[in-house]
Design a protein around this motif. Structure first.
Motif, PDB file in Angstrom:
ATOM      1  N   LYS A 231       0.901  -1.349   0.117  1.00  0.00           N
ATOM      2  CA  LYS A 231       0.009   0.018  -0.023  1.00  0.00           C
ATOM      3  C   LYS A 231       0.827   1.296   0.105  1.00  0.00           C
ATOM      4  N   VAL A 232       2.024   1.181   0.629  1.00  0.00           N
ATOM      5  CA  VAL A 232       2.989   2.418   0.643  1.00  0.00           C
ATOM      6  C   VAL A 232       3.372   2.454  -0.471  1.00  0.00           C
ATOM      7  N   VAL A 233       3.830   1.610  -1.354  1.00  0.00           N
ATOM      8  CA  VAL A 233       4.347   1.844  -2.557  1.00  0.00           C
ATOM      9  C   VAL A 233       3.193   2.349  -3.700  1.00  0.00           C
ATOM     10  N   ILE A 234       1.940   1.952  -3.440  1.00  0.00           N
ATOM     11  CA  ILE A 234       0.904   2.654  -4.292  1.00  0.00           C
ATOM     12  C   ILE A 234       0.907   3.895  -4.147  1.00  0.00           C
ATOM     13  N   PHE A 235       0.711   4.305  -2.655  1.00  0.00           N
ATOM     14  CA  PHE A 235       0.414   5.635  -2.079  1.00  0.00           C
ATOM     15  C   PHE A 235       1.507   6.727  -2.783  1.00  0.00           C
ATOM     16  N   VAL A 236       2.817   6.084  -2.601  1.00  0.00           N
ATOM     17  CA  VAL A 236       4.092   7.070  -2.721  1.00  0.00           C
ATOM     18  C   VAL A 236       3.980   7.214  -4.387  1.00  0.00           C
ATOM     19  N   VAL A 237       3.761   6.258  -5.238  1.00  0.00           N
ATOM     20  CA  VAL A 237       3.405   6.258  -6.642  1.00  0.00           C
ATOM     21  C   VAL A 237       2.232   7.371  -6.974  1.00  0.00           C
TER      22      VAL A 237
ATOM     23  N   VAL B 224      -3.085  12.439  -4.772  1.00  0.00           N
ATOM     24  CA  VAL B 224      -3.343  12.626  -3.848  1.00  0.00           C
ATOM     25  C   VAL B 224      -3.586  14.120  -3.267  1.00  0.00           C
ATOM     26  N   GLU B 225      -2.333  14.443  -3.165  1.00  0.00           N
ATOM     27  CA  GLU B 225      -2.100  16.067  -3.044  1.00  0.00           C
ATOM     28  C   GLU B 225      -2.842  16.984  -3.524  1.00  0.00           C
ATOM     29  N   ILE B 226      -3.120  17.040  -4.796  1.00  0.00           N
ATOM     30  CA  ILE B 226      -3.832  17.717  -5.870  1.00  0.00           C
ATOM     31  C   ILE B 226      -5.356  17.670  -5.429  1.00  0.00           C
ATOM     32  N   LEU B 227      -5.824  16.353  -4.940  1.00  0.00           N
ATOM     33  CA  LEU B 227      -7.187  16.094  -4.639  1.00  0.00           C
ATOM     34  C   LEU B 227      -7.473  16.769  -3.367  1.00  0.00           C
ATOM     35  N   ILE B 228      -6.575  16.507  -2.310  1.00  0.00           N
ATOM     36  CA  ILE B 228      -6.872  17.103  -1.018  1.00  0.00           C
ATOM     37  C   ILE B 228      -6.726  18.594  -1.075  1.00  0.00           C
ATOM     38  N   PHE B 229      -5.977  19.325  -1.670  1.00  0.00           N
ATOM     39  CA  PHE B 229      -5.742  20.582  -1.898  1.00  0.00           C
ATOM     40  C   PHE B 229      -7.088  21.118  -2.759  1.00  0.00           C
ATOM     41  N   GLU B 230      -7.481  20.508  -3.575  1.00  0.00           N
ATOM     42  CA  GLU B 230      -8.854  21.040  -4.227  1.00  0.00           C
ATOM     43  C   GLU B 230      -9.920  20.924  -3.185  1.00  0.00           C
TER      44      GLU B 230
ATOM     45  N   VAL C 298       7.335   2.071  12.981  1.00  0.00           N
ATOM     46  CA  VAL C 298       7.058   3.072  12.222  1.00  0.00           C
ATOM     47  C   VAL C 298       6.920   2.961  10.868  1.00  0.00           C
ATOM     48  N   PRO C 299       8.120   2.148   9.906  1.00  0.00           N
ATOM     49  CA  PRO C 299       7.921   2.119   8.481  1.00  0.00           C
ATOM     50  C   PRO C 299       6.868   1.258   8.174  1.00  0.00           C
ATOM     51  N   VAL C 300       6.070   0.172   8.828  1.00  0.00           N
ATOM     52  CA  VAL C 300       5.004  -0.391   8.399  1.00  0.00           C
ATOM     53  C   VAL C 300       3.778  -0.002   9.203  1.00  0.00           C
ATOM     54  N   ILE C 301       3.654  -0.198  10.517  1.00  0.00           N
ATOM     55  CA  ILE C 301       2.248   0.037  11.038  1.00  0.00           C
ATOM     56  C   ILE C 301       1.981   1.339  11.170  1.00  0.00           C
ATOM     57  N   TRP C 302       3.035   2.234  11.453  1.00  0.00           N
ATOM     58  CA  TRP C 302       2.362   3.596  11.457  1.00  0.00           C
ATOM     59  C   TRP C 302       2.048   4.159  10.128  1.00  0.00           C
ATOM     60  N   ARG C 303       2.703   3.936   9.298  1.00  0.00           N
ATOM     61  CA  ARG C 303       2.511   4.392   7.912  1.00  0.00           C
ATOM     62  C   ARG C 303       1.290   3.928   7.522  1.00  0.00           C
ATOM     63  N   ALA C 304       0.778   2.521   7.517  1.00  0.00           N
ATOM     64  CA  ALA C 304      -0.533   2.210   7.259  1.00  0.00           C
ATOM     65  C   ALA C 304      -1.588   2.878   7.935  1.00  0.00           C
ATOM     66  N   ILE C 305      -1.442   3.146   9.221  1.00  0.00           N
ATOM     67  CA  ILE C 305      -2.412   3.848   9.956  1.00  0.00           C
ATOM     68  C   ILE C 305      -2.685   5.271   9.404  1.00  0.00           C
ATOM     69  N   ALA C 306      -1.607   5.820   9.045  1.00  0.00           N
ATOM     70  CA  ALA C 306      -1.320   7.341   8.223  1.00  0.00           C
ATOM     71  C   ALA C 306      -2.338   7.307   7.215  1.00  0.00           C
ATOM     72  N   MET C 307      -1.993   6.104   6.342  1.00  0.00           N
ATOM     73  CA  MET C 307      -2.736   6.195   5.026  1.00  0.00           C
ATOM     74  C   MET C 307      -4.200   5.815   5.226  1.00  0.00           C
ATOM     75  N   GLN C 308      -4.404   5.063   6.202  1.00  0.00           N
ATOM     76  CA  GLN C 308      -5.740   4.676   6.484  1.00  0.00           C
ATOM     77  C   GLN C 308      -6.600   5.708   6.788  1.00  0.00           C
ATOM     78  N   GLY C 309      -6.110   6.661   7.840  1.00  0.00           N
ATOM     79  CA  GLY C 309      -6.727   7.972   8.099  1.00  0.00           C
ATOM     80  C   GLY C 309      -6.970   8.776   7.089  1.00  0.00           C
ATOM     81  N   THR C 310      -6.172   9.067   6.064  1.00  0.00           N
ATOM     82  CA  THR C 310      -6.104   9.973   5.011  1.00  0.00           C
ATOM     83  C   THR C 310      -7.365   9.425   4.091  1.00  0.00           C
TER      84      THR C 310
END
Length: 376
Positions: free
Chosen positions: A87-93, A98-104, A178-190
């Protein structure tokens, strides 16, 4: 604590973006822009740590290939990491999209209640605390039994001494939390914040349509309000299409991971005796976390479908009988469009909903039943 975090910004996504920044996934943060080199180093280091975790656990899994129970146990634990890292790989790509959508969305001027902001923040805090506590508890339990929480290769023998075992456990924790669990939760929250935003805006449109009262004195105001409602509905549909393009692979991986997780847990439950209570508890704990995360996505996806369909019902329940013919025709167009629900897609194949959640569980059990017959 919640109050101080909510004061970060009036923006609904403020704490989600701050969480992404903390775990190395949001270089658009003001601090990251002011120190781009430092943040890039931190981001790449976090990427490397997650990859190292996958490599050392992969080697460790291969080393125990002759022990079926231990092999399946390790696969069950490592599946969580493979799911989150993918999921992190997809999010980074797709981070720029995501940035454009959120700021819009932020620039649109849409408003959300403080209660909704607080609820989303509490969910992130609770999921972070729960996930970290589970990982910490089982790591401590493994240390108590002089074991590693997950089989992994180390450049030294972890079982040689208590200090070696403690060092190996700390290395695994640093490369996982941090690299796995917290990143996953951060993406889930977004992701959840985006879906909740759409649901709330659809509810607002329903209330606005129902409140339209056409009279000779309010004709101009009603026409302007209806025009604004249509424009906003079109905008929400566009946001949904953008989200599907960004997250369809993300949701597909989520569904596949839950299916495999359920299958492995069910299979291991039949192979492990009841006397191995700790092992069974580990399976159950990780399965509960996986099912909870999957349910959150599917519940919100189902709510999005429901609220988008309710928009058509709200249009029908409005006082359209007193409206002029041209406005009634426009309302019919809105009603017909709203009858096609907005939804989040998993790989372009299924919509994220409670029905999909049930189907995912059924698929996991079906695969288990086949494998169990083969093993038996």
């Amino acid at each position: 604590m919640l109050g101080s975090l909510l004061e970060l910004s009036d923006d609904f996504f403020a704490y989600n973006l701050k969480y992404l920044f903390i775990v190395g996934l949001w270089p658009d943060d003001p601090w990251a822009k002011a120190h781009p080199t430092l943040y890039k180093m931190y981001e790449y280091t976090t990427h490397v740590m997650s990859i190292i975790f996958l490599i050392v656990t992969g080697i460790g899994t291969y080393q125990i290939k002759d022990d079926v129970v231990l092999l399946m146990t390790n696969l069950d634990k490592c599946l969580v990491a493979y799911n989150f890292v993918a999921k992190v790989v997809i999010f980074v790509v797709k981070r720029r999209q995501v940035e454009i959508l959120i700021f819009e969305i932020i620039d649109s001027g849409d408003q959300l209640t403080e209660e909704r902001k607080k609820m989303m923040l509490m969910m992130i805090v609770i999921v972070t605390g729960l996930s970290t506590s589970i990982v910490g508890a089982f790591s401590a339990l493994a240390l108590y039994h002089n074991e590693l929480s997950v089989e992994a290769w180390m450049p030294f023998d972890p079982m040689e001494s208590k200090m070696n075992l403690l060092t190996a456990s700390q290395l695994l924790a640093i490369s996982f939390v941090v690299p796995v669990i917290w990143r996953a939760i951060a993406m889930q929250g977004t992701v959840c914040s985006l879906v909740m935003y759409l649901c709330d805006q659809l509810v607002e449109l329903q209330d606005r349509i129902r409140s339209l009262e056409f009279t000779s004195t309010t004709e101009r105001a009603v026409r302007e309000e209806f025009k604004d409602i249509v424009k906003k509905h079109v905008r929400l549909m566009r946001y949904t299409q953008d989200m599907n393009k960004i997250f369809e692979e993300y949701f597909l991986i989520q569904n596949l991971a839950v299916t495999l997780e359920l299958c492995l847990n069910a299979l291991m439950a039949t192979m492990v005796g009841f006397e191995q209570k700790t092992l069974l508890a580990t399976f159950f704990a990780f399965l509960c976390v996986a099912l909870m995360n999957a349910y959150i996505y599917c519940y919100l996806g189902n709510e999005m479908i429901t609220q988008s369909e309710n928009l058509a019902l709200a249009a029908y329940e409005s006082s359209w009988i007193s409206w002029p013919l041209d406005l009634q025709k426009d309302l019919v167009i809105l009603l017909r469009v709203a009858q096609k629900p907005l939804y989040m897609s998993a790989g372009g194949m299924v919509a994220m909903s409670i029905q999909t959640y049930s189907q995912t569980l059924y698929n996991g059990y079906s695969i288990f039943a086949v494998l169990n017959d083969v093993v038996a």
